[in-house]
Design an enzyme around this catalytic site. Structure first.
Site, PDB file in Angstrom:
ATOM      1  N   ASN A 137      46.324   8.951  87.585  1.00 49.84           N
ATOM      2  CA  ASN A 137      47.253   8.048  86.916  1.00 49.84           C
ATOM      3  C   ASN A 137      48.088   8.914  85.965  1.00 49.84           C
ATOM      4  O   ASN A 137      47.632   9.260  84.879  1.00 49.84           O
ATOM      5  CB  ASN A 137      46.440   6.990  86.153  1.00 49.84           C
ATOM      6  CG  ASN A 137      47.322   6.020  85.397  1.00 49.84           C
ATOM      7  OD1 ASN A 137      48.539   6.186  85.327  1.00 49.84           O
ATOM      8  ND2 ASN A 137      46.710   5.016  84.813  1.00 49.84           N
ATOM      9  N   ARG A 183      48.209   6.091  91.191  1.00 53.91           N
ATOM     10  CA  ARG A 183      48.816   4.878  90.656  1.00 53.91           C
ATOM     11  C   ARG A 183      50.311   5.152  90.563  1.00 53.91           C
ATOM     12  O   ARG A 183      50.732   6.110  89.916  1.00 53.91           O
ATOM     13  CB  ARG A 183      48.260   4.580  89.278  1.00 53.91           C
ATOM     14  CG  ARG A 183      48.964   3.419  88.649  1.00 53.91           C
ATOM     15  CD  ARG A 183      48.548   3.226  87.224  1.00 53.91           C
ATOM     16  NE  ARG A 183      49.206   2.042  86.707  1.00 53.91           N
ATOM     17  CZ  ARG A 183      49.574   1.912  85.452  1.00 53.91           C
ATOM     18  NH1 ARG A 183      49.341   2.864  84.586  1.00 53.91           N
ATOM     19  NH2 ARG A 183      50.159   0.813  85.053  1.00 53.91           N
ATOM     20  N   HIS A 213      50.915  -4.373  86.456  1.00 45.85           N
ATOM     21  CA  HIS A 213      49.462  -4.596  86.385  1.00 45.85           C
ATOM     22  C   HIS A 213      48.936  -5.221  87.681  1.00 45.85           C
ATOM     23  O   HIS A 213      47.867  -5.840  87.687  1.00 45.85           O
ATOM     24  CB  HIS A 213      49.091  -5.593  85.253  1.00 45.85           C
ATOM     25  CG  HIS A 213      49.153  -5.028  83.871  1.00 45.85           C
ATOM     26  ND1 HIS A 213      49.394  -5.825  82.781  1.00 45.85           N
ATOM     27  CD2 HIS A 213      48.991  -3.776  83.394  1.00 45.85           C
ATOM     28  CE1 HIS A 213      49.387  -5.089  81.680  1.00 45.85           C
ATOM     29  NE2 HIS A 213      49.150  -3.838  82.042  1.00 45.85           N
ATOM     30  N   HIS A 246      45.577 -10.383  81.855  1.00 43.16           N
ATOM     31  CA  HIS A 246      45.227  -8.989  81.574  1.00 43.16           C
ATOM     32  C   HIS A 246      45.690  -8.709  80.151  1.00 43.16           C
ATOM     33  O   HIS A 246      46.898  -8.609  79.886  1.00 43.16           O
ATOM     34  CB  HIS A 246      45.915  -8.049  82.578  1.00 43.16           C
ATOM     35  CG  HIS A 246      45.642  -6.602  82.296  1.00 43.16           C
ATOM     36  ND1 HIS A 246      44.875  -5.812  83.126  1.00 43.16           N
ATOM     37  CD2 HIS A 246      46.001  -5.805  81.259  1.00 43.16           C
ATOM     38  CE1 HIS A 246      44.786  -4.594  82.606  1.00 43.16           C
ATOM     39  NE2 HIS A 246      45.462  -4.568  81.477  1.00 43.16           N
ATOM     40  N   LEU A 247      44.728  -8.617  79.225  1.00 46.97           N
ATOM     41  CA  LEU A 247      45.066  -8.415  77.816  1.00 46.97           C
ATOM     42  C   LEU A 247      44.523  -7.062  77.356  1.00 46.97           C
ATOM     43  O   LEU A 247      43.342  -6.934  77.014  1.00 46.97           O
ATOM     44  CB  LEU A 247      44.472  -9.549  76.957  1.00 46.97           C
ATOM     45  CG  LEU A 247      44.748 -10.989  77.431  1.00 46.97           C
ATOM     46  CD1 LEU A 247      44.029 -11.989  76.544  1.00 46.97           C
ATOM     47  CD2 LEU A 247      46.254 -11.272  77.451  1.00 46.97           C
ATOM     48  N   GLY A 248      45.384  -6.060  77.390  1.00 42.32           N
ATOM     49  CA  GLY A 248      44.993  -4.724  76.925  1.00 42.32           C
ATOM     50  C   GLY A 248      46.032  -4.281  75.919  1.00 42.32           C
ATOM     51  O   GLY A 248      46.480  -5.091  75.102  1.00 42.32           O
ATOM     52  N   ARG A 272      54.800  -4.153  72.184  1.00 37.26           N
ATOM     53  CA  ARG A 272      55.961  -4.770  72.848  1.00 37.26           C
ATOM     54  C   ARG A 272      56.102  -6.239  72.440  1.00 37.26           C
ATOM     55  O   ARG A 272      55.097  -6.939  72.320  1.00 37.26           O
ATOM     56  CB  ARG A 272      55.822  -4.708  74.364  1.00 37.26           C
ATOM     57  CG  ARG A 272      55.847  -3.300  74.921  1.00 37.26           C
ATOM     58  CD  ARG A 272      55.816  -3.314  76.444  1.00 37.26           C
ATOM     59  NE  ARG A 272      55.278  -2.070  76.929  1.00 37.26           N
ATOM     60  CZ  ARG A 272      54.366  -1.961  77.890  1.00 37.26           C
ATOM     61  NH1 ARG A 272      53.906  -3.039  78.506  1.00 37.26           N
ATOM     62  NH2 ARG A 272      53.928  -0.780  78.264  1.00 37.26           N
ATOM     63  N   GLY A 290      41.122  -4.673  77.797  1.00 35.83           N
ATOM     64  CA  GLY A 290      40.313  -4.369  76.600  1.00 35.83           C
ATOM     65  C   GLY A 290      40.077  -5.565  75.702  1.00 35.83           C
ATOM     66  O   GLY A 290      38.944  -5.801  75.250  1.00 35.83           O
ATOM     67  N   ILE A 291      41.114  -6.349  75.436  1.00 34.80           N
ATOM     68  CA  ILE A 291      40.964  -7.515  74.559  1.00 34.80           C
ATOM     69  C   ILE A 291      40.274  -8.649  75.318  1.00 34.80           C
ATOM     70  O   ILE A 291      39.323  -9.256  74.822  1.00 34.80           O
ATOM     71  CB  ILE A 291      42.350  -7.981  74.039  1.00 34.80           C
ATOM     72  CG1 ILE A 291      43.039  -6.849  73.262  1.00 34.80           C
ATOM     73  CG2 ILE A 291      42.207  -9.228  73.182  1.00 34.80           C
ATOM     74  CD1 ILE A 291      44.494  -7.129  72.889  1.00 34.80           C
ATOM     75  N   GLU A 318      40.925  -0.791  87.930  1.00 39.31           N
ATOM     76  CA  GLU A 318      42.061  -0.409  88.775  1.00 39.31           C
ATOM     77  C   GLU A 318      41.757   0.850  89.586  1.00 39.31           C
ATOM     78  O   GLU A 318      42.143   0.963  90.741  1.00 39.31           O
ATOM     79  CB  GLU A 318      43.301  -0.184  87.904  1.00 39.31           C
ATOM     80  CG  GLU A 318      43.801  -1.479  87.294  1.00 39.31           C
ATOM     81  CD  GLU A 318      44.691  -1.270  86.088  1.00 39.31           C
ATOM     82  OE1 GLU A 318      45.903  -1.224  86.263  1.00 39.31           O
ATOM     83  OE2 GLU A 318      44.161  -1.166  84.970  1.00 39.31           O
TER      84      GLU A 318
HETATM   85  P1  ADP Z   1      45.111  -0.145  78.013  1.00 35.40           P
HETATM   86  O1  ADP Z   1      46.014  -1.307  78.259  1.00 35.40           O
HETATM   87  O2  ADP Z   1      45.783   0.997  77.311  1.00 35.40           O
HETATM   88  O3  ADP Z   1      44.257   0.240  79.200  1.00 35.40           O
HETATM   89  P2  ADP Z   1      42.754  -1.466  77.002  1.00 35.40           P
HETATM   90  O4  ADP Z   1      42.698  -2.364  78.195  1.00 35.40           O
HETATM   91  O5  ADP Z   1      41.624  -0.542  76.759  1.00 35.40           O
HETATM   92  O6  ADP Z   1      44.094  -0.662  76.892  1.00 35.40           O
HETATM   93  O7  ADP Z   1      42.889  -2.434  75.726  1.00 35.40           O
HETATM   94  C1  ADP Z   1      43.072  -1.945  74.435  1.00 35.40           C
HETATM   95  C2  ADP Z   1      43.006  -3.129  73.464  1.00 35.40           C
HETATM   96  O8  ADP Z   1      41.703  -3.728  73.555  1.00 35.40           O
HETATM   97  C3  ADP Z   1      43.207  -2.727  71.998  1.00 35.40           C
HETATM   98  O9  ADP Z   1      44.038  -3.658  71.340  1.00 35.40           O
HETATM   99  C4  ADP Z   1      41.782  -2.840  71.449  1.00 35.40           C
HETATM  100  O10 ADP Z   1      41.747  -3.130  70.081  1.00 35.40           O
HETATM  101  C5  ADP Z   1      41.242  -4.010  72.260  1.00 35.40           C
HETATM  102  N1  ADP Z   1      39.785  -4.089  72.147  1.00 35.40           N
HETATM  103  C6  ADP Z   1      38.848  -3.249  72.608  1.00 35.40           C
HETATM  104  N2  ADP Z   1      37.612  -3.665  72.214  1.00 35.40           N
HETATM  105  C7  ADP Z   1      37.796  -4.794  71.486  1.00 35.40           C
HETATM  106  C8  ADP Z   1      36.926  -5.696  70.794  1.00 35.40           C
HETATM  107  N3  ADP Z   1      35.612  -5.516  70.782  1.00 35.40           N
HETATM  108  N4  ADP Z   1      37.471  -6.747  70.147  1.00 35.40           N
HETATM  109  C9  ADP Z   1      38.802  -6.933  70.164  1.00 35.40           C
HETATM  110  N5  ADP Z   1      39.672  -6.135  70.781  1.00 35.40           N
HETATM  111  C10 ADP Z   1      39.188  -5.071  71.436  1.00 35.40           C
END
Ligand code: ADP
Length: 414
Positions: free
Chosen positions: A7, A99, A189, A217-219, A250, A341-342, A396
């Site tokens: 990636n 990717r 995504h 998808h919340l990252g 964003r 991640g979120i 992914e």
């Molecule tokens: P990317 O999109 O770069 O792959 P991720 O999917 O790892 O990123 O998501 C990163 C987000 O996930 C950040 O905002 C991080 O704070 C959040 N996150 C990770 N662990 C937790 C948690 N335990 N509680 C709340 N948010 C979290």
């Protein structure tokens, strides 16, 4: 088959080594061998390598360009230091899966990379001027180092969304602009939404055609997708990944007139405004603190910081609005699936997004919601809820490795 998954970003390369084949795919028994990342390519890079089951190695070293990065990854993978059983020399790397961010309208599925496919990826550069060139550099580097005999496969972020109907992908701007410049919703995504939809139907034991869900998808980047009969029928990101949900940095949806207004008021060029909307907005912009949701939740809890609370609230409100919109667009769905991640780790954010949706039949089971963090997959809504909720960790890289195997085997058959 040992697959190197790459990636490549503008100044970083992430990788995984995955052993998989059709039998392992069927048994969901693929083996992750190693992973890592090289950041800040072009200067003193930060390198993280980790063989499965062992602690990560982290160090700094000068890495000139993407070729040097891929070279370093391959040398480490074969080294006694990495000590990966299945990989003793580069000959043990059987294929590479990339990717690729933008496949435009041309690429609707993963493909073996030929000169023609490479030209197609180049043709999409004007749609993703930062991302596609980095992906191409990764492809060229792997080809140079491993030789033309090692097959390479492109897996596009946009491909899963190529099933969007016209009424969902066209913007209400003069139609000839779509013809002339290919301005439309592409969505991103896609590999994550597709993987999560696949896991959902596996968990439920249902067919692809029975999969009616909304995936969130919340990252750092965030997107929502409406999946009807297993196909993406709408998605929140647009021509670029800037549209839709509130993200780490964003803005997501805004009134397009703000761009010109801001440029005039702040004395910025439109490129500078776009940069502001991409890099200084979202959670970071509202809170003035951080783009990191975990830190914002801590701030709100420990110091009751007003702007941290506001950022979280706006983030969750926008996500809830998209759930409502997609339920209307799809004529109802069976489940909302959280990932990223979120989505995978924050019961708090999930509860806030779902709050007030009980009338739609979405009721979370508090205990199950709290129990699903750190990679745990499963149902978090109450038994019998009309609209279920699931947490499904995305992967992914695994889907890229599997697509790579399928494309390579299909090509061998011909
Ligand atoms: P990317 O999109 O770069 O792959 P991720 O999917 O790892 O990123 O998501 C990163 C987000 O996930 C950040 O905002 C991080 O704070 C959040 N996150 C990770 N662990 C937790 C948690 N335990 N509680 C709340 N948010 C979290």
């Amino acid at each position: 088959m040992n697959v190197l998954v790459l990636n490549c970003g503008s100044s970083s390369v992430k990788f995984q080594l995955i052993a998989t084949d059709l039998d392992l795919i069927a048994k969901n028994a693929d083996r992750k061998l190693a992973r890592g990342m090289i950041e800040r390519i072009g200067g003193e890079a930060i390198i993280t390598f980790r063989a499965e089951g062992r602690p990560p190695q982290r160090f700094a070293s000068a890495v000139r360009d993407h070729r040097a990065a891929v070279d370093q990854i391959l040398r480490w993978s074969c080294s006694t230091e990495a000590n990966i059983d299945a990989i003793r020399s580069v000959a043990d790397i059987h294929a590479v899966g990339h990717r690729v961010v933008h496949g435009g309208e041309r690429f609707t599925r993963s493909l073996l990379i030929t000169d023609e496919v490479l030209r197609g990826i180049e043709d999409c550069i004007d749609l993703a001027p930062l991302h596609n060139p980095a992906n191409i550099r990764g492809i060229m580097a792997a080809r140079e180092i491993l030789g033309p005999g090692v097959p390479q496969v492109a897996v596009f972020d946009t491909a899963f969304h190529q099933t969007l109907p016209e009424h969902a992908y066209l913007y209400a701007i003069p139609y000839q602009l779509y013809r002339r410049h290919r301005i439309r919703r592409y969505g991103f995504h896609g590999t994550s939404h597709r993987y999560v939809a696949y896991r959902y139907r596996t968990l439920r034991g249902i067919a692809r055609e029975q999969t009616d869900i909304i995936t969130l998808h919340l990252g750092n980047g965030c997107s929502a997708t409406a999946i009807k009969r297993g196909q993406s029928v709408d998605t929140s990101m647009g021509l670029t990944p800037l549209e839709g949900l509130v993200m780490g940095t964003r803005s997501g949806d805004i009134d397009p007139a703000i761009v010109d207004f801001l440029a005039a008021k702040e004395g910025l060029t439109t490129q500078e405004v776009e940069m502001l909307l991409n890099k200084q907005s979202g959670l970071l912009g509202i809170s003035g603190l951080t783009n990191d949701m975990r830190e914002l939740l801590d701030e709100a809890r420990e110091h009751d910081d007003r702007r941290a609370r506001l950022a979280i609230e706006i983030f969750c409100y926008r996500a809830r609005k998209y759930i409502g919109a997609y339920l209307a667009a799809m004529g109802g769905a069976d489940a909302v699936v959280f990932t990223g991640g979120i989505g995978e780790n924050s019961p708090d954010v999930r509860a806030r997004i779902c709050a007030g949706l009980e009338w739609m039949g979405l009721e979370l089971d508090q205990e199950q919601n709290l129990a699903h963090t750190n990679g745990r997959e499963g149902l978090i809504s109450r038994d019998g809820a009309r609209l279920a909720a699931y947490v499904i960790p995305t992967d992914e890289e695994l889907l890229i490795a599997r697509d790579t195997v399928r494309c390579v085997l299909a090509a061998e058959e011909h």
